[in-house]
Design a protein around this motif. Sequence first.
Motif, PDB file in Angstrom:
ATOM      1  N   CYS A 137      99.190 -12.348  24.955  1.00 51.99           N
ATOM      2  CA  CYS A 137      99.842 -13.147  23.909  1.00 51.99           C
ATOM      3  C   CYS A 137     100.383 -12.248  22.797  1.00 51.99           C
ATOM      4  CB  CYS A 137      98.874 -14.179  23.339  1.00 51.99           C
ATOM      5  SG  CYS A 137      98.554 -15.545  24.461  1.00 51.99           S
ATOM      6  N   TYR A 138      99.634 -11.226  22.420  1.00 53.65           N
ATOM      7  CA  TYR A 138     100.094 -10.275  21.404  1.00 53.65           C
ATOM      8  C   TYR A 138     101.347  -9.557  21.891  1.00 53.65           C
ATOM      9  CZ  TYR A 138      99.925  -6.377  18.063  1.00 53.65           C
ATOM     10  OH  TYR A 138     100.225  -5.441  17.113  1.00 53.65           O
ATOM     11  N   LEU A 139     101.350  -9.169  23.153  1.00 57.57           N
ATOM     12  CA  LEU A 139     102.509  -8.497  23.743  1.00 57.57           C
ATOM     13  C   LEU A 139     103.734  -9.413  23.719  1.00 57.57           C
ATOM     14  CD1 LEU A 139     103.573  -5.981  25.240  1.00 57.57           C
ATOM     15  CD2 LEU A 139     102.842  -7.075  27.361  1.00 57.57           C
ATOM     16  N   CYS A 140     103.537 -10.688  23.957  1.00 57.22           N
ATOM     17  CA  CYS A 140     104.648 -11.655  23.913  1.00 57.22           C
ATOM     18  C   CYS A 140     105.097 -11.936  22.481  1.00 57.22           C
ATOM     19  CB  CYS A 140     104.234 -12.956  24.585  1.00 57.22           C
ATOM     20  SG  CYS A 140     103.937 -12.786  26.351  1.00 57.22           S
ATOM     21  N   TYR A 141     104.178 -11.881  21.548  1.00 53.55           N
ATOM     22  CA  TYR A 141     104.468 -12.147  20.146  1.00 53.55           C
ATOM     23  C   TYR A 141     105.292 -11.032  19.499  1.00 53.55           C
ATOM     24  CZ  TYR A 141     103.398 -11.993  15.131  1.00 53.55           C
ATOM     25  OH  TYR A 141     103.484 -11.871  13.763  1.00 53.55           O
ATOM     26  N   LEU A 142     105.054  -9.795  19.882  1.00 50.89           N
ATOM     27  CA  LEU A 142     105.700  -8.657  19.226  1.00 50.89           C
ATOM     28  C   LEU A 142     107.225  -8.719  19.215  1.00 50.89           C
ATOM     29  CD1 LEU A 142     103.363  -5.729  20.225  1.00 50.89           C
ATOM     30  CD2 LEU A 142     103.639  -6.775  17.985  1.00 50.89           C
ATOM     31  N   PRO A 143     107.902  -9.018  20.327  1.00 49.43           N
ATOM     32  CA  PRO A 143     109.368  -9.104  20.263  1.00 49.43           C
ATOM     33  C   PRO A 143     109.857 -10.220  19.339  1.00 49.43           C
ATOM     34  CG  PRO A 143     108.629  -9.021  22.547  1.00 49.43           C
ATOM     35  CD  PRO A 143     107.423  -9.168  21.694  1.00 49.43           C
ATOM     36  N   MET A 156     105.379   1.029  23.447  1.00 50.10           N
ATOM     37  CA  MET A 156     106.149  -0.219  23.425  1.00 50.10           C
ATOM     38  C   MET A 156     107.578   0.014  22.960  1.00 50.10           C
ATOM     39  SD  MET A 156     103.419  -2.829  21.848  1.00 50.10           S
ATOM     40  CE  MET A 156     102.488  -3.853  22.945  1.00 50.10           C
ATOM     41  N   ASP A 157     107.926   1.239  22.703  1.00 42.38           N
ATOM     42  CA  ASP A 157     109.259   1.584  22.208  1.00 42.38           C
ATOM     43  C   ASP A 157     110.153   1.970  23.386  1.00 42.38           C
ATOM     44  OD1 ASP A 157     111.480   2.404  20.843  1.00 42.38           O
ATOM     45  OD2 ASP A 157     110.445   3.916  19.625  1.00 42.38           O
ATOM     46  N   ASN A 183     112.567   1.248  29.474  1.00 40.25           N
ATOM     47  CA  ASN A 183     112.016  -0.047  29.873  1.00 40.25           C
ATOM     48  C   ASN A 183     110.943   0.102  30.937  1.00 40.25           C
ATOM     49  OD1 ASN A 183     113.616  -1.519  28.099  1.00 40.25           O
ATOM     50  ND2 ASN A 183     115.290  -1.687  29.567  1.00 40.25           N
ATOM     51  N   ALA A 184     111.176   0.984  31.898  1.00 41.68           N
ATOM     52  CA  ALA A 184     110.176   1.218  32.940  1.00 41.68           C
ATOM     53  C   ALA A 184     108.908   1.820  32.331  1.00 41.68           C
ATOM     54  CB  ALA A 184     110.735   2.127  34.024  1.00 41.68           C
ATOM     55  N   GLY A 185     109.079   2.686  31.342  1.00 41.04           N
ATOM     56  CA  GLY A 185     107.929   3.281  30.660  1.00 41.04           C
ATOM     57  C   GLY A 185     107.115   2.238  29.913  1.00 41.04           C
ATOM     58  N   VAL A 186     107.805   1.301  29.251  1.00 43.72           N
ATOM     59  CA  VAL A 186     107.104   0.221  28.553  1.00 43.72           C
ATOM     60  C   VAL A 186     106.309  -0.609  29.560  1.00 43.72           C
ATOM     61  CG1 VAL A 186     107.392  -1.916  27.240  1.00 43.72           C
ATOM     62  CG2 VAL A 186     108.718   0.110  26.604  1.00 43.72           C
ATOM     63  N   ALA A 187     106.937  -0.964  30.673  1.00 43.66           N
ATOM     64  CA  ALA A 187     106.258  -1.752  31.707  1.00 43.66           C
ATOM     65  C   ALA A 187     105.051  -0.987  32.258  1.00 43.66           C
ATOM     66  CB  ALA A 187     107.228  -2.099  32.829  1.00 43.66           C
ATOM     67  N   PHE A 188     105.248   0.303  32.543  1.00 41.88           N
ATOM     68  CA  PHE A 188     104.149   1.123  33.062  1.00 41.88           C
ATOM     69  C   PHE A 188     102.990   1.175  32.077  1.00 41.88           C
ATOM     70  CE2 PHE A 188     101.966   5.196  32.870  1.00 41.88           C
ATOM     71  CZ  PHE A 188     101.352   5.216  34.110  1.00 41.88           C
ATOM     72  N   TRP A 189     103.284   1.499  30.812  1.00 47.23           N
ATOM     73  CA  TRP A 189     102.237   1.639  29.808  1.00 47.23           C
ATOM     74  C   TRP A 189     101.504   0.324  29.568  1.00 47.23           C
ATOM     75  CZ3 TRP A 189      99.700   5.631  28.130  1.00 47.23           C
ATOM     76  CH2 TRP A 189     100.268   6.895  28.220  1.00 47.23           C
ATOM     77  N   CYS A 190     102.241  -0.778  29.519  1.00 45.28           N
ATOM     78  CA  CYS A 190     101.600  -2.080  29.308  1.00 45.28           C
ATOM     79  C   CYS A 190     100.693  -2.425  30.485  1.00 45.28           C
ATOM     80  CB  CYS A 190     102.649  -3.163  29.074  1.00 45.28           C
ATOM     81  SG  CYS A 190     103.452  -3.008  27.462  1.00 45.28           S
TER      82      CYS A 190
END
Length: 124
Positions: A57-63, A86-87, A93-100
């Motif tokens: 939920c926090y991940l969805c809230y940030l954008p 998250m940057d 974008n692939a890095g954000v997905a990987f890290w998350c």
Amino acid sequence: LRSPNLTIQNLGSINILSTVFAHYVVPIFTLSDYLFFCKKGELRKSYPLKWLAFPVCYLCYLPLYAAVGGTFVVNGKISKVPYFFMDAAQVGNAGVAFWCAAVAAGFLLISYILIFIDKVLSKY
């Protein structure tokens, strides 16, 4: 109502304090609460997936927060995201997905380890 002394130059100390509380003090207090006050052996294997709902939920809230102008102070600089991973401009974008996904996997691993410890402690 903000303090007239609250500027970006001295906001860093507030950011450090909130970071220490969020990432160190609260987890230590939460673990202490569990160890000293909770009945052991009651954690279920299904709980980690439920617990994961909060970070998701926090991940969805940030954008949404960033879209309405919300910002974070990261290393003394204004940022639209609270963590480097998250940057998308920095890691892609692939890095954000990987890290998350990696953070979620680590969260689940730690959660299942805690459930195992809970089962062991329930025998004593």
